[in-house]
Design an enzyme around this catalytic site. Structure first.
Site, mmCIF file in Angstrom:
data_model
loop_
_atom_site.group_PDB
_atom_site.id
_atom_site.type_symbol
_atom_site.label_atom_id
_atom_site.label_comp_id
_atom_site.label_asym_id
_atom_site.label_seq_id
_atom_site.Cartn_x
_atom_site.Cartn_y
_atom_site.Cartn_z
ATOM 1 N N HIS A 97 0.797 -1.206 0.171
ATOM 2 C CA HIS A 97 -0.143 -0.118 -0.073
ATOM 3 C C HIS A 97 0.937 1.264 0.004
ATOM 4 O O HIS A 97 2.000 1.230 0.559
ATOM 5 C CB HIS A 97 -0.945 -0.043 1.233
ATOM 6 C CG HIS A 97 -0.215 -0.146 2.585
ATOM 7 N ND1 HIS A 97 0.316 -1.273 3.092
ATOM 8 C CD2 HIS A 97 0.072 0.897 3.418
ATOM 9 C CE1 HIS A 97 0.826 -0.995 4.199
ATOM 10 N NE2 HIS A 97 0.828 0.305 4.520
ATOM 11 N N HIS A 99 0.930 5.304 1.069
ATOM 12 C CA HIS A 99 0.440 6.409 1.854
ATOM 13 C C HIS A 99 0.334 7.720 1.135
ATOM 14 O O HIS A 99 1.343 7.994 0.715
ATOM 15 C CB HIS A 99 1.110 6.653 3.065
ATOM 16 C CG HIS A 99 1.149 5.635 4.077
ATOM 17 N ND1 HIS A 99 0.386 5.682 5.284
ATOM 18 C CD2 HIS A 99 1.683 4.491 4.054
ATOM 19 C CE1 HIS A 99 0.775 4.460 6.098
ATOM 20 N NE2 HIS A 99 1.607 3.624 5.108
HETATM 21 P P1 5GP Z 1 2.321 0.767 7.234
HETATM 22 O O1 5GP Z 1 2.735 0.833 8.575
HETATM 23 O O2 5GP Z 1 2.115 -0.973 7.033
HETATM 24 O O3 5GP Z 1 2.970 1.392 6.156
HETATM 25 O O4 5GP Z 1 1.015 1.008 7.381
HETATM 26 C C1 5GP Z 1 -0.176 0.446 7.840
HETATM 27 C C2 5GP Z 1 -1.441 1.631 8.119
HETATM 28 O O5 5GP Z 1 -2.626 0.733 7.931
HETATM 29 C C3 5GP Z 1 -1.189 2.484 9.160
HETATM 30 O O6 5GP Z 1 -0.878 3.811 8.934
HETATM 31 C C4 5GP Z 1 -2.355 1.946 10.031
HETATM 32 O O7 5GP Z 1 -3.051 3.220 10.560
HETATM 33 C C5 5GP Z 1 -3.606 1.658 8.815
HETATM 34 N N1 5GP Z 1 -4.511 0.583 9.447
HETATM 35 C C6 5GP Z 1 -4.040 -0.449 10.093
HETATM 36 N N2 5GP Z 1 -5.123 -1.139 10.364
HETATM 37 C C7 5GP Z 1 -6.108 -0.344 9.551
HETATM 38 C C8 5GP Z 1 -7.658 -0.596 9.663
HETATM 39 O O8 5GP Z 1 -8.347 -1.599 10.139
HETATM 40 N N3 5GP Z 1 -8.459 0.309 8.809
HETATM 41 C C9 5GP Z 1 -7.747 1.328 8.309
HETATM 42 N N4 5GP Z 1 -8.495 2.229 7.560
HETATM 43 N N5 5GP Z 1 -6.396 1.500 8.460
HETATM 44 C C10 5GP Z 1 -5.708 0.714 9.081
#
Ligand code: 5GP
Ligand code: ZN
Length: 130
Positions: A97, A99
């Site tokens: 994903h 951001h």
């Molecule tokens: P990463 O740290 O893997 O780059 O980002 C994961 C992101 O997913 C985090 O910013 C976190 O807030 C978001 N996230 C985790 N669980 C959920 C969820 O159940 N729903 C939504 N909308 N975002 C989530």
């Protein structure tokens, strides 16, 4: 099964910013800043290394489109586009994903780089990568 696959399958609710057959964009639950959005392929790939080019391209074209829309609607002062690849890089959900983080102030989130230019041999690094 992974949490984003559950969101894509509708097992967990989300706030959808954009959806088509291949790509889903949702509001990040944490809202690091107002409008913080996640863009992902509907198919599960663990990270940047695993996602095939075609799927990657589809996601990134939507990142650009959605960033433009956020820019128009929310009028941030700037935007960060961020991908965390691997746990050490801060990846917590192992479904690729991107951001989109609108920025309103220079200190509303903290992305820091240390300057190692005085102790780094750029040619040595380049030779390792090439
Ligand atoms: P990463 O740290 O893997 O780059 O980002 C994961 C992101 O997913 C985090 O910013 C976190 O807030 C978001 N996230 C985790 N669980 C959920 C969820 O159940 N729903 C939504 N909308 N975002 C989530
Ligand atoms: Zn998944």
């Amino acid at each position: 099964m992974c949490i984003f696959c559950k969101i894509i399958n509708g097992e967990i609710p989300s706030k959808k910013v954009y959806e088509d057959d291949d790509v889903l964009a949702i509001l990040d639950i944490s809202q690091a800043t107002e409008g913080h959005t996640l863009v992902m392929p509907k198919k599960h790939y663990a990270n940047l290394i695993e996602i095939p080019e075609g799927e990657y391209t589809k996601v990134m074209l939507k990142v650009k489109e959605i960033a433009n829309k956020i820019n128009t609607k929310l009028k941030p002062a700037g935007i960060n586009i961020l991908n965390n690849c691997g746990e050490v890089a801060g990846q917590t959900v192992m479904h690729y994903h991107v951001h989109i983080i609108p920025r309103y102030e220079s200190n509303d989130i903290n992305i820091g780089f240390t300057d190692h230019s005085s102790t780094t041999d750029l040619d040595k690094v380049l030779n390792k990568i090439k």
